[in-house]
Design a protein around this motif. Sequence first.
Motif, PDB file in Angstrom:
ATOM      1  N   GLU A  12      12.698   6.092   1.742  1.00 56.80           N
ATOM      2  CA  GLU A  12      11.481   5.914   2.536  1.00 56.80           C
ATOM      3  C   GLU A  12      11.833   5.462   3.941  1.00 56.80           C
ATOM      4  O   GLU A  12      11.277   5.938   4.934  1.00 56.80           O
ATOM      5  CB  GLU A  12      10.575   4.900   1.834  1.00 56.80           C
ATOM      6  N   LYS A  64       3.880   7.457  -1.582  1.00 58.09           N
ATOM      7  CA  LYS A  64       3.218   6.578  -2.539  1.00 58.09           C
ATOM      8  C   LYS A  64       3.277   7.174  -3.941  1.00 58.09           C
ATOM      9  O   LYS A  64       3.533   6.471  -4.928  1.00 58.09           O
ATOM     10  CB  LYS A  64       1.762   6.371  -2.114  1.00 58.09           C
ATOM     11  N   ARG A  65       3.078   8.483  -4.045  1.00 56.64           N
ATOM     12  CA  ARG A  65       3.140   9.142  -5.358  1.00 56.64           C
ATOM     13  C   ARG A  65       4.548   9.018  -5.943  1.00 56.64           C
ATOM     14  O   ARG A  65       4.717   8.724  -7.133  1.00 56.64           O
ATOM     15  CB  ARG A  65       2.744  10.618  -5.230  1.00 56.64           C
ATOM     16  N   PRO A  84       0.805  -1.237   0.000  1.00 57.52           N
ATOM     17  CA  PRO A  84       0.000   0.000   0.000  1.00 57.52           C
ATOM     18  C   PRO A  84       0.833   1.280   0.000  1.00 57.52           C
ATOM     19  O   PRO A  84       0.407   2.304  -0.540  1.00 57.52           O
ATOM     20  CB  PRO A  84      -0.829  -0.127   1.282  1.00 57.52           C
ATOM     21  N   ASN A  85       2.033   1.235   0.595  1.00 58.77           N
ATOM     22  CA  ASN A  85       2.858   2.449   0.632  1.00 58.77           C
ATOM     23  C   ASN A  85       3.651   2.667  -0.656  1.00 58.77           C
ATOM     24  O   ASN A  85       4.365   3.653  -0.790  1.00 58.77           O
ATOM     25  CB  ASN A  85       3.830   2.392   1.820  1.00 58.77           C
ATOM     26  N   GLY A  86       3.536   1.722  -1.614  1.00 59.13           N
ATOM     27  CA  GLY A  86       4.231   1.863  -2.886  1.00 59.13           C
ATOM     28  C   GLY A  86       5.484   1.023  -3.021  1.00 59.13           C
ATOM     29  O   GLY A  86       6.109   1.007  -4.085  1.00 59.13           O
ATOM     30  N   TYR A  87       5.854   0.311  -1.967  1.00 61.49           N
ATOM     31  CA  TYR A  87       7.073  -0.506  -1.989  1.00 61.49           C
ATOM     32  C   TYR A  87       6.981  -1.579  -3.063  1.00 61.49           C
ATOM     33  O   TYR A  87       5.973  -2.261  -3.204  1.00 61.49           O
ATOM     34  CB  TYR A  87       7.276  -1.159  -0.623  1.00 61.49           C
ATOM     35  N   ASP A 126       5.083   5.555  -7.271  1.00 61.31           N
ATOM     36  CA  ASP A 126       4.418   5.339  -8.557  1.00 61.31           C
ATOM     37  C   ASP A 126       5.200   6.004  -9.691  1.00 61.31           C
ATOM     38  O   ASP A 126       5.315   5.443 -10.793  1.00 61.31           O
ATOM     39  CB  ASP A 126       2.993   5.887  -8.513  1.00 61.31           C
TER      40      ASP A 126
END
Length: 256
Positions: free
Chosen positions: A181, A201-202, A140-143, A205
């Motif tokens: 992060e 997260k942005r 969910p955090n983008g990892y 992405d």
Amino acid sequence: MSFNEIQTDFIKKIKLPSDPQYFYDQSVQFGELMMMYNCAIREVRTKLEVLNDELSIRNSRNPIEFIESRIKRPLSIVDKLKRYGEPVNVESIERSLNDVAGIRVICPFIDDIYSVADMLLSQDDITLIKKKDYIENPKPNGYRSLHLIVAVPVPMIRGHQECMAEIQIRTLAMDFWAALEHQLKYKQQIGDEETIVAELKRCADETSSTDINLLALRELITAGKEELSPAGSDKQQPEIKKHSALRPSLKRRHQY
């Protein structure tokens, strides 16, 4: 950190048993277990380095930029065992923890990740225990990263002993984001955490988009090499226009 230092640090973190013999046995067994994990790391690193060398000759480029490794620190081992509700002893480490030995493989491009994983798992003495594909399904955090838990046979005097190791394979961009992060959030009291998490997260992405674009550019360059005129030619150079291939579908062909 040496084995003696690791052993001493571990003993400091656990509740000392009343039985001196048990304490002594655990101390010796812990030192032996950490030695085995370190040997497992060396086994995996050697295989990866040999594969990388071979491919650098065959393909004129390296699919692996660099390799990092570590043995989980004693305090982290104790904390994780307590979270799992396990007693803090050597038996629990072997039974419950698969990531005491950790290897991180950094690749230039996304497709290199799956190629390296396929080649490693094709070795007849490496057994895949578990796979988590955080590239196909990011956290969910983008990892993003590909995680493999493998069983590695370690040659010992009493015969081969299987040892678990976690292998994380990611691109340079994924590793860059993960490192920052961790640095930004680790053990810090964060104000407006919701905004910070959304921004991270942005960024993740955008980093993923960059990975995809760079892979597509590499493929365009490779495919167009024979069509391009030699440098200094009077022929007009073809223009590389924006193309839908710059955002290809990365449907995986690799199954474990």
